[in-house]
Scaffold this motif. Structure first.
Motif, PDB file in Angstrom:
ATOM      1  N   PHE A 210       0.814  -1.223   0.000  1.00 34.03           N
ATOM      2  CA  PHE A 210       0.000   0.000   0.000  1.00 34.03           C
ATOM      3  C   PHE A 210       0.844   1.268   0.000  1.00 34.03           C
ATOM      4  O   PHE A 210       0.417   2.299  -0.492  1.00 34.03           O
ATOM      5  N   LYS A 211       2.038   1.154   0.579  1.00 33.41           N
ATOM      6  CA  LYS A 211       2.873   2.367   0.631  1.00 33.41           C
ATOM      7  C   LYS A 211       3.386   2.761  -0.750  1.00 33.41           C
ATOM      8  O   LYS A 211       3.810   3.885  -0.956  1.00 33.41           O
TER       9      LYS A 211
ATOM     10  N   TRP B  25      -2.563   3.808   7.111  1.00 33.75           N
ATOM     11  CA  TRP B  25      -2.932   2.970   5.957  1.00 33.75           C
ATOM     12  C   TRP B  25      -3.736   3.776   4.940  1.00 33.75           C
ATOM     13  O   TRP B  25      -3.455   3.758   3.732  1.00 33.75           O
ATOM     14  N   HIS B  26      -4.725   4.524   5.436  1.00 28.77           N
ATOM     15  CA  HIS B  26      -5.503   5.383   4.534  1.00 28.77           C
ATOM     16  C   HIS B  26      -4.589   6.376   3.817  1.00 28.77           C
ATOM     17  O   HIS B  26      -4.739   6.613   2.617  1.00 28.77           O
ATOM     18  N   MET B  27      -3.661   6.949   4.580  1.00 32.35           N
ATOM     19  CA  MET B  27      -2.791   7.962   3.962  1.00 32.35           C
ATOM     20  C   MET B  27      -1.867   7.315   2.938  1.00 32.35           C
ATOM     21  O   MET B  27      -1.528   7.929   1.928  1.00 32.35           O
TER      22      MET B  27
ATOM     23  N   ARG C 234      -7.569   9.710  -3.216  1.00 35.23           N
ATOM     24  CA  ARG C 234      -7.862   8.578  -4.105  1.00 35.23           C
ATOM     25  C   ARG C 234      -9.046   7.773  -3.557  1.00 35.23           C
ATOM     26  O   ARG C 234      -9.916   7.317  -4.323  1.00 35.23           O
ATOM     27  N   ILE C 235      -9.061   7.595  -2.249  1.00 36.11           N
ATOM     28  CA  ILE C 235     -10.182   6.870  -1.623  1.00 36.11           C
ATOM     29  C   ILE C 235     -11.481   7.646  -1.867  1.00 36.11           C
ATOM     30  O   ILE C 235     -12.512   7.066  -2.215  1.00 36.11           O
ATOM     31  N   GLU C 236     -11.403   8.953  -1.678  1.00 30.40           N
ATOM     32  CA  GLU C 236     -12.602   9.786  -1.899  1.00 30.40           C
ATOM     33  C   GLU C 236     -13.130   9.611  -3.327  1.00 30.40           C
ATOM     34  O   GLU C 236     -14.329   9.420  -3.544  1.00 30.40           O
TER      35      GLU C 236
END
Ligand SMILES: Cc1ncc(COP(=O)(O)O)c(C=O)c1O
Length: 423
Positions: free
Chosen positions: A43-44, A320-322, A328-330
Motif C-alpha cells: 500500500f505504501k 494505511w488510509h494515507m 484517491r479513496i474519496e
C-alpha cells in the motif's frame, strides 16, 4: 492438554505469526520495521497500481464473512486484519507485564497516534484529543462551554442522536434553546443550504452544529462556506464528522470550523471505540471539561488509563488510509456512489433522496420507494442474500454506504435483489 500447555501453544503459534510479520509487536518495540500489510498489495507504493487491483487488495485485507456484501460502513466499518492482529497481539503482550507495558513502550506508541491524526486531519497535534467516538467528542465540548439561559443553538432535524445528546444536555442543564432547520431532500444547491442558515441565525445564536456528511441522506455540507458566513459572529461552530473521514479527504484548518468530532470505527475502519476531537487553538480556552483538564495527551491524569492497543491500531489504520491516498479513496467512493445512484434511478418507483450534485453528494446513497413495504422487510430480504444495508426508520428509507472495498458488481447484486424485494 492442560491450560498452561494450551496457552504456551497459542503463544508459540502467535510468535510464529509475529516473526513472519513485519507488522509485529517486535516492530512496535523497535526491534524491526513497522510496515503494515506486508502480504499482498504494497500500500505504501500503490501509486502505480490500478484502482481495481488496489481496492480488491483492500477488500482482501478485511475479515468480512465470505461473500458478504457490506453496504453499512456508515454504521460501523470493518477493520483490516493486520490492524486487528496487531491490536489483539498487543493486548496479549500487555498482559505479560501490564503496568510496565501500558505506561512504558505502549504508552509512548499510543501517544504517536495524535501526531498521525494531526496529519490525517491537517491539524496541529496540540489540537487533537483521542476520544472513544463522535458522541463523546461533541458531549465533551457541549458540557464544557459557558452558557447564558436563552442563548440559542442552531442545528438541523437531520442530526444523529449522538450529537443531539450534547445539545440536549445544554438545553436541560443551562436553558439553551434549540432551533432546528427542517432539511429539504434532495438538496439542490449550496446556495439553498447557505440560505437556510442565514434565515435561521439570530443574534442569540451561540452554537451551530452541522454534520459534515449527514447521516440521513449523505449530504455534504459546505463547511468552509458556512464558516465564512458566520465568521465574526461569536458562534461556536461544531461539525459532526462521524460520516466523513475515511470516506473523504479532510482538512480541518481549511474548513475553518471550531470543533470537529468524529469516530474511528466507521469510514476510517479503525478499532471499535476510537474517535477524534479536534479543537481549533483559538477556542480551546472556552472549553473546560474535566476529561481534558490536565492536557490533551492520550494518557493524562484527567483521562485516566486508556486501552493503548486500540489507540495504536487507530494510528495504524489512519496511516494505511494515507498510504493509499485519502483523495484517491474519496474519488473511488464517489465513483461507486454515482454508479449506485444511477442504478437506483433506473428502478421505477424508487426515489433517491441524496443530492446528485457532485459537490453535495457523497458515498452515502439513500432512497425511498413508492411500494407499501416496510424497510425492515427489505433489510431482511437483503440479509437473507448476504447483503447488509441500513434502514432509516423515520423515513421508511434505506441507506447504502459505498466504501472503497465494495465494487460495482456488489451494487449490481444489491440492485437485482432490491428489484425482487420490491416486486
Ligand atoms: C452523523 C453521526 N453523528 C454521530 C454518530 C454517532 O457515532 P458514535 O456512535 O460513533 O458516537 C453517528 C453514527 O452513526 C452519525 O451518523
Amino acid at each position: 492438554m492442560n491450560n498452561i500447555l494450551k496457552e504456551n501453544k497459542l503463544l508459540n503459534t502467535r510468535r510464529g505469526f509475529l516473526k513472519s510479520s513485519t507488522f509485529s509487536v517486535l516492530a512496535f518495540l523497535g526491534a524491526g520495521q513497522t510496515q503494515a500489510f506486508s502480504q499482498g498489495i504494497d500500500f505504501k507504493n500503490s501509486m502505480n497500481i490500478d484502482d481495481d487491483k488496489l481496492f480488491a487488495g483492500v477488500r482482501n485485507e478485511l475479515m468480512l464473512e465470505n461473500n458478504l456484501i457490506y453496504l453499512n460502513t456508515g454504521t460501523l466499518g470493518p477493520s483490516p486484519k493486520a490492524v486487528y492482529d496487531k491490536v489483539t497481539a498487543m493486548m496479549r503482550q500487555l498482559e505479560g507485564n501490564p503496568a510496565a507495558m501500558n505506561f512504558g513502550p505502549m504508552g509512548q506508541e499510543m501517544e504517536k497516534t495524535r501526531a498521525k491524526a494531526a496529519k490525517f486531519f491537517a491539524a496541529d497535534e496540540e489540537e487533537i484529543i483521542l476520544t472513544r467516538n463522535t458522541t463523546e467528542g461533541i458531549s465533551t465540548v457541549c458540557s464544557g462551554i459557558d452558557w447564558q439561559a436563552g442563548d440559542e443553538i442552531l442545528t438541523t432535524n437531520h442530526e444523529h442522536g449522538g450529537a443531539e445528546t450534547g445539545l440536549n444536555f445544554l438545553a436541560a442543564t443551562k436553558g439553551a434553546v434549540i432551533n432546528k432547520i427542517t432539511m429539504p431532500y434532495p438538496v439542490k444547491s449550496k446556495k439553498q443550504l447557505l440560505d437556510l442558515i442565514k434565515a435561521k441565525i439570530t443574534d442569540k445564536t451561540k452554537l451551530l452544529l452541522l454534520s459534515h456528511i449527514e447521516t440521513v441522506t449523505g449530504l455534504r455540507w459546505p463547511i468552509k462556506e458556512v464558516s465564512k458566513l458566520i465568521r465574526g459572529q461569536d458562534i461556536l461552530f461544531i461539525v459532526d464528522g462521524a460520516q466523513a473521514p475515511g470516506m473523504i479527504d479532510i482538512d480541518v484548518h481549511d474548513m475553518g470550523c471550531d470543533v470537529y468530532a468524529c469516530s474511528g470505527h466507521k469510514w476510517i475502519m479503525g478499532p471499535k471505540e476510537t474517535g477524534i476531537l479536534y479543537m481549533r487553538k483559538g477556542i480551546q480556552d472556552k472549553v473546560n471539561n474535566v476529561f481534558i483538564s490536565s492536557n490533551y495527551n492520550s494518557y493524562s491524569a484527567s483521562s485516566g488509563t486508556r486501552n493503548a492497543a486500540i489507540l495504536i491500531g487507530f494510528g495504524d489504520v489512519m496511516e494505511w488510509h494515507m498510504a493509499i491516498g485519502t483523495k484517491r479513496i474519496e474519488q473511488r467512493c464517489m465513483d461507486l456512489a454515482a454508479y449506485c445512484q444511477q442504478q437506483l434511478n433506473d428502478i421505477e418507483g424508487v426515489n433517491v433522496i441524496s443530492s446528485d450534485d457532485p459537490e453535495l453528494s457523497t458515498a452515502i446513497v439513500s432512497f425511498t420507494y413508492d411500494k407499501d413495504i416496510k424497510n425492515s422487510e427489505i433489510r431482511k430480504a437483503m440479509g437473507d442474500k448476504n447483503i447488509v444495508i441500513k434502514t432509516l426508520p423515520q423515513y421508511n428509507a434505506i441507506r447504502i454506504s459505498n466504501h472503497m472495498f465494495t465494487n460495482n458488481n456488489d451494487v449490481d447484486v444489491f440492485i437485482s435483489e432490491l428489484k425482487k424485494a420490491l416486486a
